[in-house]
Design a protein around this motif. Structure first.
Motif, PDB file in Angstrom:
ATOM      1  N   GLY A 102     -12.118   0.262  17.376  1.00  0.00           N
ATOM      2  CA  GLY A 102     -11.483  -0.891  18.014  1.00  0.00           C
ATOM      3  C   GLY A 102     -10.143  -1.259  17.413  1.00  0.00           C
ATOM      4  O   GLY A 102      -9.621  -2.345  17.648  1.00  0.00           O
ATOM      5  N   MET A 103      -9.555  -0.373  16.639  1.00  0.00           N
ATOM      6  CA  MET A 103      -8.261  -0.628  16.003  1.00  0.00           C
ATOM      7  C   MET A 103      -7.169   0.070  16.815  1.00  0.00           C
ATOM      8  O   MET A 103      -6.973   1.273  16.694  1.00  0.00           O
ATOM      9  CB  MET A 103      -8.257  -0.116  14.554  1.00  0.00           C
ATOM     10  N   PHE A 104      -6.489  -0.694  17.660  1.00  0.00           N
ATOM     11  CA  PHE A 104      -5.495  -0.119  18.557  1.00  0.00           C
ATOM     12  C   PHE A 104      -4.057  -0.507  18.211  1.00  0.00           C
ATOM     13  O   PHE A 104      -3.128   0.195  18.555  1.00  0.00           O
ATOM     14  CB  PHE A 104      -5.782  -0.523  20.003  1.00  0.00           C
ATOM     15  N   LEU A 105      -3.872  -1.650  17.549  1.00  0.00           N
ATOM     16  CA  LEU A 105      -2.524  -2.154  17.289  1.00  0.00           C
ATOM     17  C   LEU A 105      -2.029  -1.839  15.882  1.00  0.00           C
ATOM     18  O   LEU A 105      -0.838  -1.739  15.654  1.00  0.00           O
ATOM     19  CB  LEU A 105      -2.478  -3.661  17.525  1.00  0.00           C
ATOM     20  N   THR A 116       3.073  -6.977  -1.226  1.00  0.00           N
ATOM     21  CA  THR A 116       2.880  -6.145  -0.041  1.00  0.00           C
ATOM     22  C   THR A 116       2.185  -7.015   0.994  1.00  0.00           C
ATOM     23  O   THR A 116       1.136  -7.588   0.716  1.00  0.00           O
ATOM     24  CB  THR A 116       2.014  -4.909  -0.360  1.00  0.00           C
ATOM     25  N   THR A 117       2.786  -7.131   2.169  1.00  0.00           N
ATOM     26  CA  THR A 117       2.235  -7.971   3.229  1.00  0.00           C
ATOM     27  C   THR A 117       1.716  -7.091   4.345  1.00  0.00           C
ATOM     28  O   THR A 117       2.401  -6.174   4.794  1.00  0.00           O
ATOM     29  CB  THR A 117       3.313  -8.931   3.775  1.00  0.00           C
ATOM     30  N   TRP A 118       0.499  -7.395   4.785  1.00  0.00           N
ATOM     31  CA  TRP A 118      -0.103  -6.720   5.928  1.00  0.00           C
ATOM     32  C   TRP A 118      -0.256  -7.724   7.054  1.00  0.00           C
ATOM     33  O   TRP A 118      -0.907  -8.752   6.891  1.00  0.00           O
ATOM     34  CB  TRP A 118      -1.499  -6.204   5.594  1.00  0.00           C
ATOM     35  N   LEU A 119       0.357  -7.452   8.188  1.00  0.00           N
ATOM     36  CA  LEU A 119       0.089  -8.198   9.418  1.00  0.00           C
ATOM     37  C   LEU A 119      -0.891  -7.344  10.209  1.00  0.00           C
ATOM     38  O   LEU A 119      -0.514  -6.364  10.838  1.00  0.00           O
ATOM     39  CB  LEU A 119       1.362  -8.412  10.229  1.00  0.00           C
ATOM     40  N   ASP A 120      -2.152  -7.705  10.125  1.00  0.00           N
ATOM     41  CA  ASP A 120      -3.216  -6.932  10.769  1.00  0.00           C
ATOM     42  C   ASP A 120      -3.376  -7.439  12.193  1.00  0.00           C
ATOM     43  O   ASP A 120      -3.960  -8.490  12.438  1.00  0.00           O
ATOM     44  CB  ASP A 120      -4.509  -7.095   9.969  1.00  0.00           C
ATOM     45  N   LEU A 121      -2.831  -6.703  13.146  1.00  0.00           N
ATOM     46  CA  LEU A 121      -2.800  -7.138  14.536  1.00  0.00           C
ATOM     47  C   LEU A 121      -4.153  -6.996  15.230  1.00  0.00           C
ATOM     48  O   LEU A 121      -4.427  -7.711  16.193  1.00  0.00           O
ATOM     49  CB  LEU A 121      -1.726  -6.366  15.293  1.00  0.00           C
ATOM     50  N   ARG A 125      -5.067 -11.219  11.199  1.00  0.00           N
ATOM     51  CA  ARG A 125      -4.963 -11.811   9.870  1.00  0.00           C
ATOM     52  C   ARG A 125      -3.717 -11.300   9.167  1.00  0.00           C
ATOM     53  O   ARG A 125      -3.207 -10.226   9.485  1.00  0.00           O
ATOM     54  CB  ARG A 125      -6.212 -11.530   9.046  1.00  0.00           C
ATOM     55  N   LYS A 126      -3.253 -12.100   8.244  1.00  0.00           N
ATOM     56  CA  LYS A 126      -2.099 -11.745   7.425  1.00  0.00           C
ATOM     57  C   LYS A 126      -2.560 -11.779   5.978  1.00  0.00           C
ATOM     58  O   LYS A 126      -3.049 -12.801   5.499  1.00  0.00           O
ATOM     59  CB  LYS A 126      -0.960 -12.737   7.652  1.00  0.00           C
ATOM     60  N   LEU A 127      -2.411 -10.657   5.295  1.00  0.00           N
ATOM     61  CA  LEU A 127      -2.836 -10.538   3.905  1.00  0.00           C
ATOM     62  C   LEU A 127      -1.626 -10.236   3.039  1.00  0.00           C
ATOM     63  O   LEU A 127      -0.794  -9.405   3.396  1.00  0.00           O
ATOM     64  CB  LEU A 127      -3.861  -9.417   3.756  1.00  0.00           C
ATOM     65  N   VAL A 128      -1.547 -10.919   1.897  1.00  0.00           N
ATOM     66  CA  VAL A 128      -0.466 -10.674   0.949  1.00  0.00           C
ATOM     67  C   VAL A 128      -1.094 -10.220  -0.367  1.00  0.00           C
ATOM     68  O   VAL A 128      -1.901 -10.943  -0.964  1.00  0.00           O
ATOM     69  CB  VAL A 128       0.399 -11.938   0.727  1.00  0.00           C
ATOM     70  N   PHE A 129      -0.740  -9.007  -0.788  1.00  0.00           N
ATOM     71  CA  PHE A 129      -1.287  -8.391  -1.986  1.00  0.00           C
ATOM     72  C   PHE A 129      -0.222  -8.285  -3.073  1.00  0.00           C
ATOM     73  O   PHE A 129       0.961  -8.149  -2.768  1.00  0.00           O
ATOM     74  CB  PHE A 129      -1.745  -6.951  -1.710  1.00  0.00           C
ATOM     75  N   SER A 130      -0.652  -8.238  -4.305  1.00  0.00           N
ATOM     76  CA  SER A 130       0.203  -7.770  -5.388  1.00  0.00           C
ATOM     77  C   SER A 130       0.307  -6.258  -5.194  1.00  0.00           C
ATOM     78  O   SER A 130      -0.714  -5.567  -5.128  1.00  0.00           O
ATOM     79  CB  SER A 130      -0.430  -8.093  -6.740  1.00  0.00           C
ATOM     80  N   THR A 131       1.529  -5.756  -5.086  1.00  0.00           N
ATOM     81  CA  THR A 131       1.722  -4.314  -4.876  1.00  0.00           C
ATOM     82  C   THR A 131       1.122  -3.516  -6.025  1.00  0.00           C
ATOM     83  O   THR A 131       0.450  -2.509  -5.803  1.00  0.00           O
ATOM     84  CB  THR A 131       3.220  -3.997  -4.711  1.00  0.00           C
ATOM     85  N   THR A 132       1.331  -3.995  -7.239  1.00  0.00           N
ATOM     86  CA  THR A 132       0.790  -3.311  -8.412  1.00  0.00           C
ATOM     87  C   THR A 132      -0.725  -3.247  -8.352  1.00  0.00           C
ATOM     88  O   THR A 132      -1.331  -2.197  -8.625  1.00  0.00           O
ATOM     89  CB  THR A 132       1.237  -4.029  -9.701  1.00  0.00           C
ATOM     90  N   MET A 133      -1.356  -4.343  -7.959  1.00  0.00           N
ATOM     91  CA  MET A 133      -2.811  -4.389  -7.883  1.00  0.00           C
ATOM     92  C   MET A 133      -3.350  -3.458  -6.798  1.00  0.00           C
ATOM     93  O   MET A 133      -4.346  -2.765  -6.993  1.00  0.00           O
ATOM     94  CB  MET A 133      -3.282  -5.824  -7.627  1.00  0.00           C
ATOM     95  N   LEU A 134      -2.662  -3.408  -5.664  1.00  0.00           N
ATOM     96  CA  LEU A 134      -3.097  -2.551  -4.564  1.00  0.00           C
ATOM     97  C   LEU A 134      -2.970  -1.074  -4.948  1.00  0.00           C
ATOM     98  O   LEU A 134      -3.870  -0.268  -4.693  1.00  0.00           O
ATOM     99  CB  LEU A 134      -2.278  -2.861  -3.308  1.00  0.00           C
TER     100      LEU A 134
END
Length: 177
Positions: A102-105, A116-121, A125-134
Motif C-alpha cells: 500500500g505504499m504508492f507515494l 534528516t526529515t522524512w515526509l511520509d506521504l 506523517r513527518k519524522l525528523v531524525f538525527s542523521t548521525t543516529m539514523l
C-alpha cells in the motif's frame, strides 16, 4: 496542456498522472514528530514454530515493532536516502514491492545540518531524525543481521533486495555509509 500548481493544491496533467506539490504536503503534514531514539530491529519471523525469515523493521522512540504487521524496510532504499535527498520507498512488503504494502507515494527525504526529515506521504506523517543516529542504526542493523545469518544460514532474507545489504562484509565498507 498541463495545468499548473496553485496554492497548496495538487494538479493533474494531461495524461492524468498526479504531480504533487511540496508545499501541499508540508502543510498537510505540519506537525513533525521529532524522533528521540531510532533503531532497526532484525526480526526472525517464524512459521510453524521454525525460524524462516530475517526482516528489518524501524523502531521509533522505543516503540516495539509490530511483528504481526511490520513495516518491512528496504535497506537499499534506506542506505541511499541516508546521503541523498529525494523520493524513496523505505517501507515495503515482504515480497519487496512497496505497492503491495500500500505504499504508492513514498517518502520525501531532506537533509539539513544533522537532521534528516522524512515526509511520509503514504502514512501521513513527518519524522525528523538525527542523521548521525539514523546512520548508526543502519550500521548496527547490518552488523547484527550479518551475525544472525552467520549463526543460521537457513534463514531467508525478506525482502530479497536486502540480501546485498547484509553481505557487506567489512567494517571499512560500513564506515563509509
Amino acid at each position: 496542456m498541463n495545468s499548473s500548481f496553485r496554492g497548496n493544491h495538487h494538479a493533474v496533467d494531461s495524461n492524468r498522472s498526479f504531480r504533487w506539490s511540496w508545499r501541499y504536503w508540508v502543510n498537510k503534514l505540519r506537525s513533525a514528530r521529532y524522533v528521540e531514539n531510532v533503531s532497526i530491529r532484525n526480526l526472525i519471523i517464524r512459521q510453524d514454530g521454525e525460524a524462516d525469515w530475517l526482516a528489518a523493521v524501524l523502531v521509533i522512540d522505543d516503540s516495539p515493532a509490530d511483528e504481526s504487521s511490520p513495516e518491512y524496510l528496504d535497506l537499499n532504499q534506506l542506505r541511499i536516502s541516508l546521503h541523498s535527498a529525494g523520493r524513496f520507498f523505505p517501507w515495503t512488503c515482504s515480497c519487496g514491492v512497496p505497492g503491495c504494502a500500500g505504499m504508492f507515494l513514498g517518502v520525501y527525504v531532506s537533509h539539513h545540518s544533522n537532521k534528516t526529515t522524512w515526509l511520509d506521504l503514504d502514512l501521513n506523517r513527518k519524522l525528523v531524525f538525527s542523521t548521525t543516529m539514523l546512520r548508526s542504526a543502519f550500521n548496527d542493523a547490518i552488523i547484527e543481521g550479518a551475525e544472525i545469518l552467520a549463526l543460521d544460514s537457513q534463514l531467508e532474507i525478506t525482502p530479497d533486495q536486502n540480501s546485498s545489504e547484509y553481505k557487506i562484509n567489512s567494517v571499512e565498507t560500513i564506515s563509509k555509509i
